[in-house]
Write a protein that holds these residues in place. Structure first.
Motif, PDB file in Angstrom:
ATOM      1  N   ARG A 162       5.420 -19.795  39.356  1.00  0.00           N
ATOM      2  CA  ARG A 162       5.143 -19.295  38.069  1.00  0.00           C
ATOM      3  C   ARG A 162       5.882 -18.107  37.672  1.00  0.00           C
ATOM      4  O   ARG A 162       6.407 -17.825  36.769  1.00  0.00           O
ATOM      5  N   SER A 163       6.063 -17.307  38.785  1.00  0.00           N
ATOM      6  CA  SER A 163       6.735 -15.866  38.647  1.00  0.00           C
ATOM      7  C   SER A 163       8.239 -16.354  38.460  1.00  0.00           C
ATOM      8  O   SER A 163       8.901 -15.938  37.585  1.00  0.00           O
ATOM      9  N   GLY A 164       8.812 -17.275  39.439  1.00  0.00           N
ATOM     10  CA  GLY A 164      10.151 -17.567  39.200  1.00  0.00           C
ATOM     11  C   GLY A 164      10.368 -18.129  37.986  1.00  0.00           C
ATOM     12  O   GLY A 164      11.571 -18.054  37.448  1.00  0.00           O
ATOM     13  N   ARG A 165       9.790 -19.140  37.580  1.00  0.00           N
ATOM     14  CA  ARG A 165      10.102 -19.902  36.276  1.00  0.00           C
ATOM     15  C   ARG A 165      10.074 -18.933  35.214  1.00  0.00           C
ATOM     16  O   ARG A 165      10.615 -19.050  34.162  1.00  0.00           O
ATOM     17  N   LYS A 166       9.098 -17.762  35.133  1.00  0.00           N
ATOM     18  CA  LYS A 166       8.862 -16.892  34.046  1.00  0.00           C
ATOM     19  C   LYS A 166      10.296 -16.154  34.152  1.00  0.00           C
ATOM     20  O   LYS A 166      10.752 -15.899  32.911  1.00  0.00           O
ATOM     21  N   LEU A 167      10.850 -15.815  34.939  1.00  0.00           N
ATOM     22  CA  LEU A 167      12.246 -14.988  35.200  1.00  0.00           C
ATOM     23  C   LEU A 167      13.105 -16.170  34.448  1.00  0.00           C
ATOM     24  O   LEU A 167      14.130 -15.770  33.823  1.00  0.00           O
ATOM     25  N   LEU A 168      13.163 -17.069  35.307  1.00  0.00           N
ATOM     26  CA  LEU A 168      14.340 -18.158  34.850  1.00  0.00           C
ATOM     27  C   LEU A 168      14.336 -18.802  33.365  1.00  0.00           C
ATOM     28  O   LEU A 168      15.352 -19.094  32.975  1.00  0.00           O
ATOM     29  N   ASP A 169      13.038 -18.646  33.169  1.00  0.00           N
ATOM     30  CA  ASP A 169      13.065 -19.201  31.509  1.00  0.00           C
ATOM     31  C   ASP A 169      13.092 -18.355  30.439  1.00  0.00           C
ATOM     32  O   ASP A 169      13.391 -18.542  29.265  1.00  0.00           O
ATOM     33  N   ASN A 170      13.330 -17.057  30.800  1.00  0.00           N
ATOM     34  CA  ASN A 170      13.061 -16.233  29.919  1.00  0.00           C
ATOM     35  C   ASN A 170      14.124 -15.070  29.621  1.00  0.00           C
ATOM     36  O   ASN A 170      14.366 -14.366  28.750  1.00  0.00           O
ATOM     37  N   LEU A 171      14.684 -14.818  30.907  1.00  0.00           N
ATOM     38  CA  LEU A 171      15.905 -13.928  30.987  1.00  0.00           C
ATOM     39  C   LEU A 171      17.281 -14.639  30.260  1.00  0.00           C
ATOM     40  O   LEU A 171      17.417 -15.872  30.610  1.00  0.00           O
ATOM     41  N   PRO A 172      18.290 -13.954  29.827  1.00  0.00           N
ATOM     42  CA  PRO A 172      19.388 -14.418  29.599  1.00  0.00           C
ATOM     43  C   PRO A 172      20.317 -15.081  30.853  1.00  0.00           C
ATOM     44  O   PRO A 172      20.220 -14.605  31.736  1.00  0.00           O
ATOM     45  N   GLY A 173      21.041 -16.028  30.507  1.00  0.00           N
ATOM     46  CA  GLY A 173      21.743 -16.532  31.797  1.00  0.00           C
ATOM     47  C   GLY A 173      22.730 -15.764  32.747  1.00  0.00           C
ATOM     48  O   GLY A 173      22.696 -16.055  33.727  1.00  0.00           O
ATOM     49  N   HIS A 174      23.216 -14.723  31.920  1.00  0.00           N
ATOM     50  CA  HIS A 174      24.122 -13.904  32.566  1.00  0.00           C
ATOM     51  C   HIS A 174      23.521 -12.862  33.292  1.00  0.00           C
ATOM     52  O   HIS A 174      24.131 -12.192  34.079  1.00  0.00           O
ATOM     53  N   VAL A 175      22.234 -12.737  33.060  1.00  0.00           N
ATOM     54  CA  VAL A 175      21.559 -11.668  34.085  1.00  0.00           C
ATOM     55  C   VAL A 175      21.573 -11.787  35.539  1.00  0.00           C
ATOM     56  O   VAL A 175      21.204 -12.881  35.892  1.00  0.00           O
ATOM     57  N   LYS A 176      21.704 -10.883  36.424  1.00  0.00           N
ATOM     58  CA  LYS A 176      21.928 -11.141  37.792  1.00  0.00           C
ATOM     59  C   LYS A 176      20.386 -10.738  38.306  1.00  0.00           C
ATOM     60  O   LYS A 176      19.866  -9.844  38.380  1.00  0.00           O
ATOM     61  N   ILE A 177      20.233 -11.716  39.205  1.00  0.00           N
ATOM     62  CA  ILE A 177      18.880 -11.252  40.111  1.00  0.00           C
ATOM     63  C   ILE A 177      19.419 -10.988  41.495  1.00  0.00           C
ATOM     64  O   ILE A 177      19.821 -11.828  42.240  1.00  0.00           O
ATOM     65  N   TRP A 178      19.048  -9.928  41.914  1.00  0.00           N
ATOM     66  CA  TRP A 178      19.554  -9.318  42.911  1.00  0.00           C
ATOM     67  C   TRP A 178      18.494  -9.656  44.370  1.00  0.00           C
ATOM     68  O   TRP A 178      17.054  -9.307  43.801  1.00  0.00           O
ATOM     69  N   THR A 179      18.891 -10.272  45.261  1.00  0.00           N
ATOM     70  CA  THR A 179      17.897 -10.667  46.317  1.00  0.00           C
ATOM     71  C   THR A 179      17.776  -9.432  47.293  1.00  0.00           C
ATOM     72  O   THR A 179      18.728  -8.980  47.717  1.00  0.00           O
ATOM     73  N   GLY A 180      16.381  -9.335  47.827  1.00  0.00           N
ATOM     74  CA  GLY A 180      16.419  -8.261  48.860  1.00  0.00           C
ATOM     75  C   GLY A 180      17.245  -8.535  50.169  1.00  0.00           C
ATOM     76  O   GLY A 180      17.735  -7.895  50.993  1.00  0.00           O
ATOM     77  N   HIS A 181      17.343  -9.955  50.579  1.00  0.00           N
ATOM     78  CA  HIS A 181      17.971 -10.321  51.550  1.00  0.00           C
ATOM     79  C   HIS A 181      18.568 -11.862  51.513  1.00  0.00           C
ATOM     80  O   HIS A 181      17.790 -12.606  50.897  1.00  0.00           O
TER      81      HIS A 181
END
Length: 127
Positions: free
Chosen positions: A21-40
């Motif tokens: 649900r947390s992942g989908r909340k980000l992917l469904d609501n943020l603009p497509g160009h936004v970078k999601i930085w991964t911890g590792h």
């Protein structure tokens, strides 16, 4: 990352439903160009990448995240994540990490001798 998918959810307090649900909340609501930085990033041995990656955009996750791409439904994700987590051994530094994480990143208080001690379980065997 897209080729690895999402993190395991079998640690104390973990929830495959909450992670989905947390992942989908980000992917469904943020603009497509936004970078999601991964911890590792732990690229699999059979990956096409020659280097770990620092981020993917929302659009890239929606297109190729093997666990959270568009079209993956919650029940499918929870079933996959739960089954996969059952096959994974404990990380090498699990107990030490949990003790620090529970304290919000703070080390244990020093003893009178000035030592900061971690508690480690001992499994099986005779002394």
């Amino acid at each position: 990352m897209g080729d690895v998918g999402t993190a395991r959810c079998d640690f104390p307090g973990g929830s495959a439903k909450d992670l989905y649900r947390s992942g989908r909340k980000l992917l469904d609501n943020l603009p497509g160009h936004v970078k999601i930085w991964t911890g590792h990033d732990y690229p699999p041995a059979d990956t096409r990448k020659d280097q770990p990656m620092a981020y993917l955009t929302v659009d890239e996750h929606n297109a190729r995240n093997k666990h959270l791409a568009d079209g993956v439904i919650e029940e499918e994700y929870v079933s996959m994540r739960t089954a996969r987590d059952k096959t994974m051994g404990a990380p090498r530094l699990l107990h030490q990490s949990l003790q620090i994480n529970i304290r919000g990143g703070r080390m244990p208080q020093p003893t009178q001798a000035g030592l900061r001690l971690m508690h480690l379980p001992i499994q099986g065997g005779e002394w």
